[in-house]
Design a protein around this motif. Structure first.
Motif, PDB file in Angstrom:
ATOM      1  N   LEU A 151      34.953  36.212  40.669  1.00  9.80           N
ATOM      2  CA  LEU A 151      34.635  35.346  39.537  1.00  9.80           C
ATOM      3  C   LEU A 151      34.008  34.037  40.018  1.00  9.80           C
ATOM      4  CD1 LEU A 151      34.891  35.735  36.526  1.00  9.80           C
ATOM      5  CD2 LEU A 151      37.046  34.479  36.578  1.00  9.80           C
ATOM      6  N   ALA A 152      34.436  33.551  41.177  1.00 10.67           N
ATOM      7  CA  ALA A 152      33.818  32.349  41.756  1.00 10.67           C
ATOM      8  C   ALA A 152      32.348  32.611  42.043  1.00 10.67           C
ATOM      9  CB  ALA A 152      34.548  31.943  43.031  1.00 10.67           C
ATOM     10  N   ARG A 153      32.032  33.800  42.566  1.00 10.73           N
ATOM     11  CA  ARG A 153      30.626  34.146  42.814  1.00 10.73           C
ATOM     12  C   ARG A 153      29.850  34.205  41.501  1.00 10.73           C
ATOM     13  NH1 ARG A 153      32.821  37.911  46.907  1.00 10.73           N
ATOM     14  NH2 ARG A 153      32.785  39.562  45.326  1.00 10.73           N
ATOM     15  N   ASP A 154      30.456  34.814  40.487  1.00  6.72           N
ATOM     16  CA  ASP A 154      29.799  34.883  39.169  1.00  6.72           C
ATOM     17  C   ASP A 154      29.485  33.490  38.641  1.00  6.72           C
ATOM     18  OD1 ASP A 154      29.962  37.680  39.085  1.00  6.72           O
ATOM     19  OD2 ASP A 154      31.949  37.637  38.170  1.00  6.72           O
TER      20      ASP A 154
ATOM     21  N   GLY B 282      24.923  46.483  28.431  1.00  7.34           N
ATOM     22  CA  GLY B 282      26.090  45.640  28.185  1.00  7.34           C
ATOM     23  C   GLY B 282      27.239  45.942  29.114  1.00  7.34           C
ATOM     24  N   VAL B 283      27.104  47.005  29.945  1.00 12.20           N
ATOM     25  CA  VAL B 283      28.210  47.360  30.826  1.00 12.20           C
ATOM     26  C   VAL B 283      28.509  46.248  31.827  1.00 12.20           C
ATOM     27  CG1 VAL B 283      26.726  48.518  32.507  1.00 12.20           C
ATOM     28  CG2 VAL B 283      29.132  49.180  32.314  1.00 12.20           C
ATOM     29  N   GLN B 284      27.467  45.481  32.212  1.00 17.00           N
ATOM     30  CA  GLN B 284      27.701  44.386  33.152  1.00 17.00           C
ATOM     31  C   GLN B 284      28.654  43.358  32.548  1.00 17.00           C
ATOM     32  OE1 GLN B 284      27.029  45.204  36.083  1.00 17.00           O
ATOM     33  NE2 GLN B 284      25.295  43.979  36.752  1.00 17.00           N
ATOM     34  N   SER B 285      28.477  43.070  31.251  1.00 17.87           N
ATOM     35  CA  SER B 285      29.369  42.112  30.599  1.00 17.87           C
ATOM     36  C   SER B 285      30.782  42.678  30.473  1.00 17.87           C
ATOM     37  CB  SER B 285      28.823  41.728  29.220  1.00 17.87           C
ATOM     38  OG  SER B 285      28.815  42.849  28.355  1.00 17.87           O
ATOM     39  N   TRP B 286      30.894  44.012  30.346  1.00 12.55           N
ATOM     40  CA  TRP B 286      32.227  44.617  30.281  1.00 12.55           C
ATOM     41  C   TRP B 286      32.947  44.427  31.615  1.00 12.55           C
ATOM     42  CZ3 TRP B 286      30.675  50.100  28.008  1.00 12.55           C
ATOM     43  CH2 TRP B 286      30.030  49.910  26.786  1.00 12.55           C
TER      44      TRP B 286
ATOM     45  N   ILE C 295      37.399  38.712  34.621  1.00 15.74           N
ATOM     46  CA  ILE C 295      38.032  37.532  34.020  1.00 15.74           C
ATOM     47  C   ILE C 295      39.504  37.809  33.711  1.00 15.74           C
ATOM     48  CG2 ILE C 295      38.058  36.041  31.965  1.00 15.74           C
ATOM     49  CD1 ILE C 295      34.991  36.314  31.903  1.00 15.74           C
ATOM     50  N   TYR C 296      39.765  38.976  33.113  1.00 12.37           N
ATOM     51  CA  TYR C 296      41.155  39.333  32.806  1.00 12.37           C
ATOM     52  C   TYR C 296      41.991  39.371  34.080  1.00 12.37           C
ATOM     53  CZ  TYR C 296      39.842  40.759  28.038  1.00 12.37           C
ATOM     54  OH  TYR C 296      39.421  40.789  26.738  1.00 12.37           O
ATOM     55  N   LEU C 297      41.490  40.060  35.104  1.00  9.48           N
ATOM     56  CA  LEU C 297      42.266  40.220  36.341  1.00  9.48           C
ATOM     57  C   LEU C 297      42.491  38.878  37.028  1.00  9.48           C
ATOM     58  CD1 LEU C 297      40.679  43.486  37.785  1.00  9.48           C
ATOM     59  CD2 LEU C 297      42.993  43.202  36.859  1.00  9.48           C
ATOM     60  N   ALA C 298      41.466  38.018  37.037  1.00  8.71           N
ATOM     61  CA  ALA C 298      41.621  36.704  37.680  1.00  8.71           C
ATOM     62  C   ALA C 298      42.695  35.894  36.970  1.00  8.71           C
ATOM     63  CB  ALA C 298      40.291  35.961  37.683  1.00  8.71           C
ATOM     64  N   HIS C 299      42.710  35.926  35.632  1.00  7.46           N
ATOM     65  CA  HIS C 299      43.734  35.190  34.884  1.00  7.46           C
ATOM     66  C   HIS C 299      45.117  35.819  35.040  1.00  7.46           C
ATOM     67  CE1 HIS C 299      40.368  33.115  32.939  1.00  7.46           C
ATOM     68  NE2 HIS C 299      41.248  32.237  32.505  1.00  7.46           N
ATOM     69  N   LEU C 300      45.140  37.085  35.461  1.00 13.15           N
ATOM     70  CA  LEU C 300      46.414  37.750  35.730  1.00 13.15           C
ATOM     71  C   LEU C 300      46.779  37.662  37.208  1.00 13.15           C
ATOM     72  CD1 LEU C 300      45.944  40.887  33.443  1.00 13.15           C
ATOM     73  CD2 LEU C 300      47.473  38.939  33.044  1.00 13.15           C
TER      74      LEU C 300
ATOM     75  N   LEU D 199      32.325  42.149  33.873  1.00 14.70           N
ATOM     76  CA  LEU D 199      32.632  40.724  34.045  1.00 14.70           C
ATOM     77  C   LEU D 199      33.907  40.369  33.287  1.00 14.70           C
ATOM     78  CD1 LEU D 199      32.049  37.807  34.880  1.00 14.70           C
ATOM     79  CD2 LEU D 199      30.489  37.626  32.921  1.00 14.70           C
ATOM     80  N   ARG D 200      34.041  40.896  32.092  1.00 11.82           N
ATOM     81  CA  ARG D 200      35.237  40.599  31.304  1.00 11.82           C
ATOM     82  C   ARG D 200      36.491  41.124  32.002  1.00 11.82           C
ATOM     83  NH1 ARG D 200      34.934  38.658  26.269  1.00 11.82           N
ATOM     84  NH2 ARG D 200      36.866  38.485  25.079  1.00 11.82           N
TER      85      ARG D 200
END
Length: 491
Positions: free
Chosen positions: A92-95, A68-72, A78-83, A74-75
């Motif tokens: 995130l675009a690559r993801d 599950g570390v990969q999802s951590w 997501i936080y950094l991109a929104h910040l 990724l999250r």
């Protein structure tokens, strides 16, 4: 993505609080301790700097962390991109691109895949506003004047609309070019034809190609062979016509008027038809929820293209008889495409396999999916050895359309040989058109002219909208039937 209570910082705190109990048991390890410390800091001070620190810790501890570390990670992106972290936006675009590629092959995921493409383009657009991006062009640089999420949604949507518009214009251009080419061909044929061979004032006939399906009947000297040869004598060695291309603009208009919610599907299918010299659609599976109108669409599509066809319900079909059965048996019969060709005296009829996912899975007498495989690739279909004809037959011009509520139960080889097209559900906004169609169908089944029925009034439309939020057309029909029945009671 939606955040807890619409607050990204509250979401970050909740995320950290959920992970901390899982890591406390291993806090004696240096890497786990570092991650745990960053999570504790995030609960106190949910900021971009704390998320970056957590990202670095997760990177170092990744090999030792639980699943599950990969999802951590990724999250965290997501936080950094929104910040407004531009590097995270680029990642995130690559993801999003990878997620779109993973989703596009599943029946219920193409809409989500499109959202991922939109997100990828949006985050890529946002990443260009990075002051450190060494852009060498002359255009005005993008500046970040709004929240990242707002920019991503807006500009990602604009870019997706641009691509869709270009695809739509390409379809119209292809149709126009095809119509122009046909017009020039017809003019050339007329100019090169002696004047006494076409009576003055007779309408021109669209030129079509033809194909010899089979040149002989095998083992024609036996008793069964003589019977089959007699049955097929009008087709043996004879060139059968392919359906000439109709007016695709008129076909498109007719389909859009009847299926306003499936405009993208219509354009996608007709774009494929427009590049051919005759009517043929490559093997296609229309996948959509029960009652969304996909079977009706498949039937209407072939009808407006003037393609003779049969609709074959697949529920309960559990053997491979689609590929034909040997003539030595009392139940001997040609393969399904050969039977269609024989019935319609055309080289390229259509077969609509309705609810293809519901065929039986037993292989006792062959299996439908396996039997279909040889028909779906031109190389094998062009020389299919029909067990009834006992000779090679060219079945490569047959159109195969299939409908399915889902791709579950369909074999991987079958899916691999077909184009999978998601078929959308109608919505409330399409109710006026759909209601008229449903009423016409009901009146026609009762032997009445649709002009005898009056349209739904305002009160009735409101009642339908309350009972039908969109989706299944079967449910819509039941609602309208109740309303029509109440008219009879009132009158």
């Amino acid at each position: 993505m939606p955040f807890l209570a619409g607050d990204i910082r509250q979401d970050m705190q909740a995320f950290a609080e959920r992970l901390m109990p899982r890591l406390r048991k291993r806090a004696n390890h240096v890497h786990f301790a570092a991650v745990l410390n960053c999570l504790e800091q995030l609960t106190v001070s949910p900021s971009a700097d704390e998320v970056r620190a957590l990202t670095d810790s997760l990177e170092e501890a990744a090999p030792r962390l639980p699943d599950g570390v990969q999802s951590w990670r990724l999250r965290c992106r997501i936080y950094l991109a929104h910040l407004s972290d531009h590097r995270a936006a680029l990642a995130l675009a690559r993801d999003a691109v990878l997620m779109a590629l993973a989703m596009q092959s599943y029946s219920r995921e193409p809409a989500t895949a499109l959202k991922m493409v939109k997100a990828a383009l949006g985050w890529l657009f946002f990443a260009t506003s990075d002051p450190e991006y060494a852009y060498l062009g002359r255009e005005v640089r993008v500046t970040s004047r709004a929240e990242a999420a707002i920019m991503v949604d807006h500009y990602g949507g604009l870019l997706v609309e641009f691509v869709e518009q270009q695809a739509h214009e390409a379809l119209l251009t292809a149709i126009a070019d095809e119509e122009t080419a046909r017009g020039k061909l017809a003019a050339s044929e007329t100019a090169n034809t002696p004047s006494d061979s076409i009576p003055m004032g007779s309408p021109g006939v669209a030129m079509s190609t033809s194909v010899v399906i089979f040149s002989h009947v095998g083992n024609a000297n036996t008793g069964e062979g003589k019977k089959v040869a007699k049955e097929l004598e009008g087709l043996t060695g004879r060139a059968l016509p392919l359906v000439p291309m109709p007016d695709l603009q008129a076909a498109r208009a007719a389909l859009r008027a009847e299926f306003p919610y499936a405009a993208d599907v219509i354009d996608d299918v007709l774009r494929d038809v427009a590049v051919r010299s005759h009517v043929q659609i490559r093997p296609t599976i229309l996948v959509g929820s029960p009652g969304c109108g996909k079977s009706r669409f498949a039937t209407r599509l072939l009808k407006v293209l003037n393609l003779p066809h049969d609709l074959i319900p697949c529920g309960g079909v559990s053997d491979g008889s689609f590929a034909g059965t040997p003539r030595r048996w009392s139940t001997g019969e040609p393969s399904l495409p050969m039977a269609l060709i024989t019935r319609y005296k055309a080289a390229g009829p259509g077969a609509i396999l309705d609810e293809i996912e519901k065929v039986g899975t037993s292989r006792h007498n062959g299996q439908v999916h396996d039997a279909l495989l040889a028909f779906l690739e031109r190389e094998t279909a062009s020389r299919f050895h029909d067990p009834y004809v006992q000779a090679p037959c060219d079945l490569s011009y047959v159109t195969w359309l299939m409908t399915a509520n889902s791709l579950e139960g369909l074999s991987a080889p079958l899916r691999d040989r077909c184009r999978v097209v998601p078929f959308p559900e109608p919505g409330r906004e399409h109710l006026p058109i759909l209601a008229r169609q449903v009423m016409s169908d009901i009146l026609a089944e009762q032997g009445l002219d649709c002009r005898w029925g009056s349209s739904l009034d305002g009160i009735e439309i409101e009642a339908v909208m309350k009972a039908w939020p969109g989706g299944s057309l079967r449910k819509l029909r039941r609602v309208i039937e109740v309303i029509l029945a109440s008219r009879d009671v009132r009158h």
